[in-house]
Design a protein around this motif. Sequence first.
Motif: not given
Length: 397
Positions: A154-165, A177-179
């Motif tokens: 989700k756009h600029s959603d760091m919680n979602d980024l951390r979870k998915q990563a 894995i790249m972000v």
Amino acid sequence: MSSKALEQFLRDNIADLKNRGLYNEIDTVEGANGPEIQIGGRKLINLSSNNYLGLATNDTLKVVSKEAIDTHGVGAGAVRTINGTLDLHQKLEEKIAAFKGTEAAISYQSGFNCNMAAISAVMNKDDAILSDALNHASIIDGCRLSRAKIIRYKHSDMNDLRKQAKEAVESGKYNKIMVITDGVFSMDGDIAKLPEIVEIAEELDLITYVDDAHGSGVLGNGAGTVKHFGLQDKVDLQMGTLSKAIGVVGGYVAGKQNLIDWLKVASRPFLFSTAVTPADAAASTKAIELLMESNELVEKLWENGAYLKAELKKLGFDIGNSETPITPVIIGEEKVTQEFSKRLFESGVYAKSIVFPTVPRGTGRVRNMPTAAHTKEMLDEAIEVYKRIGKEMGMIE
């Protein structure tokens, strides 16, 4: 005789786009793309250019370009890996690396080319890419070309980024894995949360890639979003363009020397497309030098951006949450957005409507780009037109 199936496909799809207010009419600019432009013999205040610092029409850059043509010709003559690497390309890449604060840099023919080139040269089918939901089309296409698993967060959603990563890492399915994120998101003007992204990347050993097409020349005293946050030693790939704030054409990737060495042997647009022209290389180098020597243009850009934002907001327009001079006026419905843009045009203001697929459906907007070259008088004139058309169309009171 052309294919009947093709004719039917083209006719039906063009008609469909026109019916839904999604068909984009292309205007031809007669002359230079400056703070004012001429279209159809009419002079208009130009609020749609990405020429952020006015460098596309800079006299010093014109002189340097002409000199490069006299000494090096009009074309590079070959791909970079045969004998198309001129001393001007080498100087440009050295200057970019100094500007971005990296060990080295590689230049390409366009910003779009950079993303097609670099992502697919580093990532493959055994890898995964975490991509911001609002990333630019060139990032999306570069990711697809790599054949890596694309995981949108989700756009600029760091919680979602951390979870998915975390899920991607713990699955054990991927070699790398790249972000990847835009530094500045071009349609809304918001800035990526790079400190948090880097923190997550360090924790989970992610490769970091920042597309700074709209941040270079704007943030970090002109050096970009990564420099703005002081993260030039933490971001693996800094991509940027030479065709927006720099005012010329082309793109680049900056990073560690071994990364650049790899891109020079593995990125297909570098290997199979003729290098940018001598004039473009020389002008881009000079533009970067001007930015490294003085902050004046960047400060003027921000001053004009702040002024236009404040005045449009005061009138009652929805300008979103932009954190940069990019100033969207968000309208919503596509046909209304296009009608508003057309009315502005008729009144002497060129502010192009942006609709799906460039932005999500129902979020049509007119994207305003004040530049360092605009005078206060030009902006005031544009604001008056906005006020009148906005009231006539019932958008503001």
